[in-house]
Design a protein around this motif. Structure first.
Motif, PDB file in Angstrom:
ATOM      1  N   PRO A 220       0.250   3.701 -15.261  1.00  0.00           N
ATOM      2  CA  PRO A 220      -0.664   2.608 -14.915  1.00  0.00           C
ATOM      3  C   PRO A 220      -0.090   1.211 -15.087  1.00  0.00           C
ATOM      4  N   ARG A 221       0.941   1.044 -15.928  1.00  0.00           N
ATOM      5  CA  ARG A 221       1.522  -0.282 -16.144  1.00  0.00           C
ATOM      6  C   ARG A 221       2.729  -0.551 -15.244  1.00  0.00           C
ATOM      7  N   LYS A 222       3.037   0.340 -14.359  1.00  0.00           N
ATOM      8  CA  LYS A 222       4.231   0.216 -13.529  1.00  0.00           C
ATOM      9  C   LYS A 222       4.150  -1.018 -12.645  1.00  0.00           C
ATOM     10  N   GLN A 223       5.184  -1.834 -12.680  1.00  0.00           N
ATOM     11  CA  GLN A 223       5.176  -3.089 -11.942  1.00  0.00           C
ATOM     12  C   GLN A 223       5.131  -2.872 -10.439  1.00  0.00           C
ATOM     13  N   ALA A 224       5.706  -1.795  -9.963  1.00  0.00           N
ATOM     14  CA  ALA A 224       5.748  -1.538  -8.520  1.00  0.00           C
ATOM     15  C   ALA A 224       4.349  -1.459  -7.916  1.00  0.00           C
ATOM     16  N   LEU A 225       3.365  -1.048  -8.687  1.00  0.00           N
ATOM     17  CA  LEU A 225       1.999  -0.979  -8.182  1.00  0.00           C
ATOM     18  C   LEU A 225       1.443  -2.368  -7.876  1.00  0.00           C
ATOM     19  N   ARG A 226       1.988  -3.373  -8.498  1.00  0.00           N
ATOM     20  CA  ARG A 226       1.471  -4.740  -8.398  1.00  0.00           C
ATOM     21  C   ARG A 226       2.265  -5.601  -7.425  1.00  0.00           C
ATOM     22  N   THR A 227       3.202  -4.993  -6.716  1.00  0.00           N
ATOM     23  CA  THR A 227       4.014  -5.716  -5.731  1.00  0.00           C
ATOM     24  C   THR A 227       3.946  -4.969  -4.401  1.00  0.00           C
ATOM     25  N   ASN A 228       4.467  -5.593  -3.364  1.00  0.00           N
ATOM     26  CA  ASN A 228       4.526  -4.919  -2.066  1.00  0.00           C
ATOM     27  C   ASN A 228       5.513  -3.762  -2.106  1.00  0.00           C
ATOM     28  N   PRO A 229       5.237  -2.670  -1.389  1.00  0.00           N
ATOM     29  CA  PRO A 229       4.168  -2.529  -0.409  1.00  0.00           C
ATOM     30  C   PRO A 229       2.856  -1.923  -0.944  1.00  0.00           C
ATOM     31  N   TYR A 230       2.715  -1.806  -2.271  1.00  0.00           N
ATOM     32  CA  TYR A 230       1.583  -1.069  -2.827  1.00  0.00           C
ATOM     33  C   TYR A 230       0.432  -1.939  -3.314  1.00  0.00           C
ATOM     34  N   GLN A 231       0.662  -3.251  -3.527  1.00  0.00           N
ATOM     35  CA  GLN A 231      -0.307  -4.037  -4.284  1.00  0.00           C
ATOM     36  C   GLN A 231      -1.701  -4.063  -3.660  1.00  0.00           C
ATOM     37  N   GLN A 232      -1.808  -4.126  -2.338  1.00  0.00           N
ATOM     38  CA  GLN A 232      -3.143  -4.159  -1.737  1.00  0.00           C
ATOM     39  C   GLN A 232      -3.863  -2.828  -1.917  1.00  0.00           C
ATOM     40  N   LEU A 233      -3.120  -1.737  -1.788  1.00  0.00           N
ATOM     41  CA  LEU A 233      -3.719  -0.417  -1.994  1.00  0.00           C
ATOM     42  C   LEU A 233      -4.167  -0.271  -3.444  1.00  0.00           C
ATOM     43  N   PHE A 234      -3.353  -0.743  -4.358  1.00  0.00           N
ATOM     44  CA  PHE A 234      -3.663  -0.723  -5.788  1.00  0.00           C
ATOM     45  C   PHE A 234      -4.946  -1.500  -6.071  1.00  0.00           C
ATOM     46  N   ARG A 235      -5.062  -2.707  -5.531  1.00  0.00           N
ATOM     47  CA  ARG A 235      -6.238  -3.541  -5.787  1.00  0.00           C
ATOM     48  C   ARG A 235      -7.511  -2.928  -5.202  1.00  0.00           C
ATOM     49  N   GLU A 236      -7.429  -2.451  -3.982  1.00  0.00           N
ATOM     50  CA  GLU A 236      -8.637  -1.923  -3.343  1.00  0.00           C
ATOM     51  C   GLU A 236      -9.033  -0.569  -3.927  1.00  0.00           C
ATOM     52  N   HIS A 237      -8.050   0.227  -4.291  1.00  0.00           N
ATOM     53  CA  HIS A 237      -8.350   1.510  -4.929  1.00  0.00           C
ATOM     54  C   HIS A 237      -9.100   1.281  -6.240  1.00  0.00           C
ATOM     55  N   LEU A 238      -8.641   0.296  -7.024  1.00  0.00           N
ATOM     56  CA  LEU A 238      -9.316   0.005  -8.288  1.00  0.00           C
ATOM     57  C   LEU A 238     -10.689  -0.622  -8.065  1.00  0.00           C
ATOM     58  N   LEU A 239     -10.845  -1.400  -7.005  1.00  0.00           N
ATOM     59  CA  LEU A 239     -12.171  -1.929  -6.689  1.00  0.00           C
ATOM     60  C   LEU A 239     -13.143  -0.785  -6.411  1.00  0.00           C
ATOM     61  N   ALA A 240     -12.698   0.184  -5.618  1.00  0.00           N
ATOM     62  CA  ALA A 240     -13.548   1.343  -5.349  1.00  0.00           C
ATOM     63  C   ALA A 240     -13.846   2.115  -6.627  1.00  0.00           C
ATOM     64  N   GLN A 241     -12.838   2.226  -7.507  1.00  0.00           N
ATOM     65  CA  GLN A 241     -13.035   2.960  -8.755  1.00  0.00           C
ATOM     66  C   GLN A 241     -14.058   2.260  -9.654  1.00  0.00           C
ATOM     67  N   THR A 242     -14.021   0.928  -9.706  1.00  0.00           N
ATOM     68  CA  THR A 242     -15.011   0.220 -10.533  1.00  0.00           C
ATOM     69  C   THR A 242     -16.419   0.410  -9.993  1.00  0.00           C
ATOM     70  N   MET A 243     -16.553   0.507  -8.680  1.00  0.00           N
ATOM     71  CA  MET A 243     -17.867   0.769  -8.086  1.00  0.00           C
ATOM     72  C   MET A 243     -18.396   2.128  -8.539  1.00  0.00           C
ATOM     73  N   LEU A 244     -17.504   3.106  -8.546  1.00  0.00           N
ATOM     74  CA  LEU A 244     -17.902   4.449  -8.972  1.00  0.00           C
ATOM     75  C   LEU A 244     -18.224   4.466 -10.467  1.00  0.00           C
ATOM     76  N   MET A 245     -17.415   3.762 -11.253  1.00  0.00           N
ATOM     77  CA  MET A 245     -17.600   3.766 -12.703  1.00  0.00           C
ATOM     78  C   MET A 245     -18.912   3.106 -13.123  1.00  0.00           C
ATOM     79  N   ARG A 246     -19.356   2.109 -12.381  1.00  0.00           N
ATOM     80  CA  ARG A 246     -20.603   1.449 -12.759  1.00  0.00           C
ATOM     81  C   ARG A 246     -21.835   2.094 -12.131  1.00  0.00           C
ATOM     82  N   GLY A 247     -21.641   3.182 -11.367  1.00  0.00           N
ATOM     83  CA  GLY A 247     -22.767   3.946 -10.862  1.00  0.00           C
ATOM     84  C   GLY A 247     -23.252   3.577  -9.479  1.00  0.00           C
ATOM     85  N   ASP A 248     -22.429   2.879  -8.701  1.00  0.00           N
ATOM     86  CA  ASP A 248     -22.826   2.550  -7.334  1.00  0.00           C
ATOM     87  C   ASP A 248     -22.948   3.799  -6.468  1.00  0.00           C
ATOM     88  N   ALA A 249     -22.258   4.862  -6.846  1.00  0.00           N
ATOM     89  CA  ALA A 249     -22.278   6.110  -6.080  1.00  0.00           C
ATOM     90  C   ALA A 249     -21.919   7.260  -7.006  1.00  0.00           C
TER      91      ALA A 249
END
Length: 357
Positions: A220-249
């Protein structure tokens, strides 16, 4: 002599500068796929007699074949049906607060993934029963689920510190309910000619905490996740995960849709997948889906003619091959890809199982 049956292209061709200049689409910064996609959009524009657009460079206005004129843009020329053009106007009027939508790109840029998202998913918004059938075609385990909403440029809360604290959003989000009453969503990022090398925003410290608690990542702390080409996928994946964690679905998945021949996006998807642990029941799964398979899902759900038009505009790179052959032969004017000899009109139908039309 041309073969009776055209084989699928393994990748798009490198196009001669002279051919690109004749179409007013020579852009030196374009990568290989974007150059071919730009040519295809220019050919689509010419076939429909849409006036060419332009942009400013060094204080001068330059024609660009993959754009349409302001008048054509205003009339909805970038959209595949009048109903979708009308939907876009309404979606813009009722966009979510702080939604980042570049109206110029949406209306006039034929190459942009923004109009592509509306052209692919607009009919789903207009007909939720159709949307439900498409959902079942895309995901067999969701056959029978009912789509309750189709949202564009959606975030559950831009800047909300309970989520990711930034302005990340999904191009499209499908909310559904299963036959057993489980609430779910499919968060979608749409790519067309992008390279996954776009400018990197500030990755907030909140992501470090979310990456740890989510359990999604091998490291989870890997720097490559926070740079291209993965950073947008990383950010949006975690946004979806926070929605699930707070009970949106009760369940969710995050998918990226892109053309099969855009190898840069395909490589980013494969590389990002390698950074993930297998998703558990309380986690958001991740997958890449080709634009071609998405269009097939629209056809299988009942919109066969519309799907064929979508495929021809966005995915039939045999058109580019045909234009390249005409250029080499020197015996046909630029922009004649609508000639039956240069068009594989049956392209999308070959993708359907069992030879179904």
């Amino acid at each position: 002599m041309a073969p009776d049956v055209l084989e699928p292209l393994p990748f798009v061709p490198l196009l001669p500068e002279e051919l690109l200049r004749k179409h007013h689409i020579f852009e030196p910064q374009d990568h290989r796929f974007r150059s071919a996609a730009r040519l295809m959009q220019s050919m689509w524009r010419q076939d429909r007699e849409l006036p060419i657009g332009s942009y400013m460079v060094d204080g001068k206005r330059k024609k660009l074949g993959s754009r349409i004129s302001p008048a054509a843009a205003k009339s909805g020329g970038n959209f595949m049906a009048p109903a979708i053009a009308a939907l876009v106007r309404r979606e813009l009027a009722y966009r979510e607060p702080a939604a980042m939508i570049d109206e110029g790109r949406l209306y006039a840029n034929l190459l942009s993934s923004m109009p592509l998202a509306f052209n692919v998913f607009g009919l789903l918004k207009l007909d939720l029963a159709f949307a439900s059938r498409v959902l079942g075609e895309l995901f067999q385990d969701l056959a029978g689920a009912q789509v309750r909403a189709v949202l564009f440029e959606h975030s559950p809360g831009r800047g909300n510190p309970v989520l990711t604290g930034d302005h990340s959003a999904f191009d499209v989000l499908l909310r559904y309910e299963t036959p057993t009453g489980r609430r779910g969503f499919v968060a979608i990022e749409v790519k067309y000619s992008e390279s996954c090398q776009e400018p990197v925003p500030v990755i907030r410290p909140r992501y470090d905490d979310l990456a740890e608690v989510s359990g999604l990542f091998v490291e989870p702390r890997k720097q490559a996740l926070r740079t291209n080409p993965y950073q947008q996928l990383f950010r949006e994946h975690l946004l979806a995960q926070t929605m699930l964690m707070r009970g949106d679905a009760d369940e969710a998945r995050f998918v990226v849709i892109s053309p099969q021949l855009n190898t840069l996006v395909a490589a980013a998807i494969a590389g990002y997948q390698a950074e993930l642990k297998p998703a558990g029941e309380d986690q958001v799964g991740f997958a890449g889906i080709t634009l071609e398979d998405t269009i097939v899902a629209l056809a299988m759900a009942g919109e066969e003619q519309y799907a064929a038009r979508l495929y021809r505009r966005y995915c039939d790179f045999q058109l580019v091959d045909g234009e390249l052959n005409l250029f080499w032969a020197g015996d046909g004017p630029i922009g004649t890809a609508s000639d039956p000899a240069a068009v594989t009109a049956a392209g999308p139908l070959k993708l359907l199982p069992g030879g179904r039309a």
